[in-house]
Design a protein around this motif. Structure first.
Motif, PDB file in Angstrom:
ATOM      1  N   GLY A  98       0.821  -1.202   0.000  1.00 42.89           N
ATOM      2  CA  GLY A  98       0.000   0.000   0.000  1.00 42.89           C
ATOM      3  C   GLY A  98       0.857   1.255   0.000  1.00 42.89           C
ATOM      4  O   GLY A  98       2.009   1.254   0.462  1.00 42.89           O
ATOM      5  N   HIS A 200     -14.542  -0.174   0.631  1.00 48.88           N
ATOM      6  CA  HIS A 200     -13.451   0.793   0.573  1.00 48.88           C
ATOM      7  C   HIS A 200     -12.190   0.184   1.179  1.00 48.88           C
ATOM      8  O   HIS A 200     -12.239  -0.860   1.836  1.00 48.88           O
ATOM      9  CB  HIS A 200     -13.825   2.080   1.321  1.00 48.88           C
ATOM     10  CG  HIS A 200     -14.138   1.867   2.774  1.00 48.88           C
ATOM     11  ND1 HIS A 200     -15.429   1.666   3.228  1.00 48.88           N
ATOM     12  CD2 HIS A 200     -13.344   1.796   3.877  1.00 48.88           C
ATOM     13  CE1 HIS A 200     -15.416   1.506   4.538  1.00 48.88           C
ATOM     14  NE2 HIS A 200     -14.152   1.576   4.958  1.00 48.88           N
ATOM     15  N   ARG A 201     -11.071   0.855   0.980  1.00 50.47           N
ATOM     16  CA  ARG A 201      -9.801   0.369   1.510  1.00 50.47           C
ATOM     17  C   ARG A 201      -9.734   0.582   3.016  1.00 50.47           C
ATOM     18  O   ARG A 201     -10.117   1.635   3.530  1.00 50.47           O
ATOM     19  CB  ARG A 201      -8.637   1.084   0.823  1.00 50.47           C
ATOM     20  CG  ARG A 201      -8.452   0.710  -0.637  1.00 50.47           C
ATOM     21  CD  ARG A 201      -7.707  -0.594  -0.804  1.00 50.47           C
ATOM     22  NE  ARG A 201      -6.306  -0.424  -0.425  1.00 50.47           N
ATOM     23  CZ  ARG A 201      -5.331  -0.097  -1.267  1.00 50.47           C
ATOM     24  NH1 ARG A 201      -5.614   0.123  -2.549  1.00 50.47           N
ATOM     25  NH2 ARG A 201      -4.082   0.014  -0.848  1.00 50.47           N
ATOM     26  N   SER A 202      -9.191  -0.404   3.727  1.00 52.53           N
ATOM     27  CA  SER A 202      -8.994  -0.279   5.172  1.00 52.53           C
ATOM     28  C   SER A 202      -7.629   0.290   5.512  1.00 52.53           C
ATOM     29  O   SER A 202      -7.432   0.825   6.610  1.00 52.53           O
ATOM     30  CB  SER A 202      -9.148  -1.647   5.842  1.00 52.53           C
ATOM     31  OG  SER A 202      -8.176  -2.565   5.356  1.00 52.53           O
ATOM     32  N   ASP A 203      -6.676   0.171   4.577  1.00 48.08           N
ATOM     33  CA  ASP A 203      -5.331   0.678   4.809  1.00 48.08           C
ATOM     34  C   ASP A 203      -5.194   2.088   4.235  1.00 48.08           C
ATOM     35  O   ASP A 203      -6.027   2.545   3.460  1.00 48.08           O
ATOM     36  CB  ASP A 203      -4.290  -0.254   4.164  1.00 48.08           C
ATOM     37  CG  ASP A 203      -4.581  -0.536   2.695  1.00 48.08           C
ATOM     38  OD1 ASP A 203      -5.766  -0.717   2.336  1.00 48.08           O
ATOM     39  OD2 ASP A 203      -3.633  -0.556   1.891  1.00 48.08           O
ATOM     40  N   SER A 205      -4.234   4.523   1.721  1.00 48.52           N
ATOM     41  CA  SER A 205      -4.165   4.176   0.300  1.00 48.52           C
ATOM     42  C   SER A 205      -4.146   5.413  -0.580  1.00 48.52           C
ATOM     43  O   SER A 205      -4.985   6.307  -0.431  1.00 48.52           O
ATOM     44  CB  SER A 205      -5.385   3.301  -0.061  1.00 48.52           C
ATOM     45  OG  SER A 205      -5.630   3.298  -1.447  1.00 48.52           O
ATOM     46  N   THR A 208      -7.333   5.461  -2.585  1.00 48.35           N
ATOM     47  CA  THR A 208      -8.397   6.115  -1.827  1.00 48.35           C
ATOM     48  C   THR A 208      -8.254   7.628  -1.883  1.00 48.35           C
ATOM     49  O   THR A 208      -9.248   8.355  -2.049  1.00 48.35           O
ATOM     50  CB  THR A 208      -8.384   5.639  -0.364  1.00 48.35           C
ATOM     51  OG1 THR A 208      -8.695   4.244  -0.321  1.00 48.35           O
ATOM     52  CG2 THR A 208      -9.401   6.411   0.472  1.00 48.35           C
ATOM     53  N   GLN A 241      -5.809  -3.395   0.956  1.00 46.17           N
ATOM     54  CA  GLN A 241      -5.100  -3.410  -0.311  1.00 46.17           C
ATOM     55  C   GLN A 241      -6.048  -3.702  -1.487  1.00 46.17           C
ATOM     56  O   GLN A 241      -7.222  -4.010  -1.321  1.00 46.17           O
ATOM     57  CB  GLN A 241      -3.925  -4.378  -0.260  1.00 46.17           C
ATOM     58  CG  GLN A 241      -2.941  -4.068   0.866  1.00 46.17           C
ATOM     59  CD  GLN A 241      -1.868  -5.110   1.027  1.00 46.17           C
ATOM     60  OE1 GLN A 241      -1.601  -5.894   0.135  1.00 46.17           O
ATOM     61  NE2 GLN A 241      -1.249  -5.132   2.198  1.00 46.17           N
ATOM     62  N   THR A 242      -5.499  -3.552  -2.683  1.00 47.45           N
ATOM     63  CA  THR A 242      -6.326  -3.715  -3.876  1.00 47.45           C
ATOM     64  C   THR A 242      -6.952  -5.095  -3.948  1.00 47.45           C
ATOM     65  O   THR A 242      -8.144  -5.245  -4.239  1.00 47.45           O
ATOM     66  CB  THR A 242      -5.468  -3.455  -5.135  1.00 47.45           C
ATOM     67  OG1 THR A 242      -4.954  -2.120  -5.089  1.00 47.45           O
ATOM     68  CG2 THR A 242      -6.298  -3.643  -6.392  1.00 47.45           C
ATOM     69  N   VAL A 245     -10.041  -5.498  -1.825  1.00 48.47           N
ATOM     70  CA  VAL A 245     -11.241  -4.900  -2.416  1.00 48.47           C
ATOM     71  C   VAL A 245     -11.783  -5.791  -3.527  1.00 48.47           C
ATOM     72  O   VAL A 245     -12.997  -6.031  -3.615  1.00 48.47           O
ATOM     73  CB  VAL A 245     -10.946  -3.480  -2.936  1.00 48.47           C
ATOM     74  CG1 VAL A 245     -12.169  -2.916  -3.660  1.00 48.47           C
ATOM     75  CG2 VAL A 245     -10.535  -2.559  -1.794  1.00 48.47           C
ATOM     76  N   VAL A 259     -10.997   0.322  -7.700  1.00 50.47           N
ATOM     77  CA  VAL A 259      -9.670  -0.293  -7.820  1.00 50.47           C
ATOM     78  C   VAL A 259      -8.960   0.312  -9.018  1.00 50.47           C
ATOM     79  O   VAL A 259      -9.588   0.852  -9.933  1.00 50.47           O
ATOM     80  CB  VAL A 259      -9.758  -1.831  -8.014  1.00 50.47           C
ATOM     81  CG1 VAL A 259     -10.369  -2.501  -6.801  1.00 50.47           C
ATOM     82  CG2 VAL A 259     -10.546  -2.194  -9.271  1.00 50.47           C
TER      83      VAL A 259
END
Length: 379
Positions: A98, A200-203, A205, A208, A241-242, A245, A259
């Protein structure tokens, strides 16, 4: 999920290493787990894109480690194989953890270079000490791609969305697929009475940050948060990460996510636009937006952070992913390797190989010239 790729000498060895890494499974677009994920997305043309035109073997030796954007993952795989084919004494590792992880690792001296879907901000450069650098890092735009809005709704393959509606979906204000606002943009499409799950992304990003930058710019009456690499609202489904998702959208029901277009695979993708004019993601549109966007004001010489025009015509959500390097390395041997690798990435051969395998937009001639001049300053 964390994947580490070490591309070895030539394409055949890269394939072997991918097979050896089979214990690090990933999830494909159908939601099933696969192994050897590094190579499953590679078309048969990879070898011709990376080996037939490779430069003669060099005397370069050493190892480089990079961490960063998962959006760059396929491109980095391609660049590593091509570069190592021509430089048999060099080993390059890239871990697609990420953008935020890449920047943090570079700040801490844990990576020789970083990949990031946003540039270091000027204040970040000023506030931090970069132990591997004599001076400060520079941001080199090397990867251009649309961000695709992918969805998984049974019976629906075509979907038009404007900025306000897209923002309301991801903010959680629109919760059903047959909502009247979605229906008004999609006459003749049978939209189900089905809950929307926005992924959505948790990290932290860069994808994002580019996505929220578009929503904040194009739909300010709905999206009342600032652009951010961290998801600004509660609700929805978070995935790391991608590939997380991709797995969440493919494995869910009534799901929608965002993505890098290189990872869209067989998903249905939304067309975006305004005033009844909707466009799907294309590399041509992405390249045109970047070509017509200026370098951010206040940047040091050779620091090429681009101020993207988020309201340009055509498909509007574009990311520029950066190679972050020192302009002057403490270790001269590292500088030589980074300079050579960056030069390959920005070359016509490197950009063409990434375009063929990852679906990215090659740098324009004028941008290539500027990036090459910046790379030449690395010492």
């Amino acid at each position: 999920m964390k994947i580490r790729l070490t591309a070895a000498l030539g394409l055949s060895a890269a394939l072997l290493l991918s097979a050896c890494a089979a214990n690090e499974g990933t999830t494909n677009n159908s939601g099933t787990e696969t192994t050897a994920a590094v190579e499953t997305s590679a078309p048969e043309s990879t070898e011709s894109a990376t080996t037939e035109e490779a430069a003669p073997a060099s005397d370069l030796e050493g190892t480089l480690s990079g961490i960063g954007a998962s959006a760059q993952e396929v491109a980095q795989q391609t660049w590593i194989v091509g570069f190592q084919t021509a430089n048999e004494g060099v080993t390059i590792n890239y871990s697609p953890e990420g953008s935020g992880a890449g920047r943090e690792a570079f700040i801490g001296g844990g990576a020789d270079f970083a990949g990031s879907d946003r540039a270091f901000k000027t204040e970040e450069i000023g506030e931090n000490t970069f132990s591997q650098c004599v001076d400060k890092p520079i941001n080199l735009p090397v990867y251009i791609s649309p961000i695709a809005v992918v969805f998984n709704v049974e019976g629906v393959t075509d979907l038009n969305l404007d900025a306000d509606t897209l923002a309301a979906i991801f903010k959680g204000d629109i919760t059903k697929w047959n909502d009247e606002k979605i229906a008004a943009l999609n006459e003749g499409v049978e939209l189900p009475d089905l809950d929307i799950t926005a992924v959505h992304r948790s990290d932290t990003s860069g994808t994002t940050e580019n996505f929220t930058d578009y929503l904040a710019t194009a739909a300010p009456s709905v999206w009342d948060a600032e652009k951010s690499g961290d998801w600004p609202y509660e609700g929805g489904e978070a995935a790391a990460q991608t590939q997380g998702v991709v797995a969440a959208v493919s494995g869910g029901v009534g799901t929608i996510g965002y993505v890098d277009a290189s990872q869209a695979g067989n998903f249905s993708t939304a067309k975006l636009g305004k005033d009844g004019s909707f466009h799907g993601p294309t590399t041509e549109a992405a390249a045109a937006i970047v070509e017509n966007s200026p370098i951010e004001e206040g940047r040091a010489e050779n620091d090429m952070a681009i101020a993207l025009d988020r309201e340009a015509e055509g498909y509007p959500i574009v990311l520029v992913s950066y190679l972050i390097v020192c302009q002057d390395y403490q270790d001269d041997a590292k500088a030589e390797l980074v300079k050579a690798y960056a030069s390959y990435i920005a070359s016509q051969e490197g950009q063409t190989a990434a375009a063929e395998r990852a679906g990215s937009a090659p740098l324009s001639a004028s941008l290539t010239e500027q990036v090459t001049a910046a790379i030449d300053s690395i010492a």
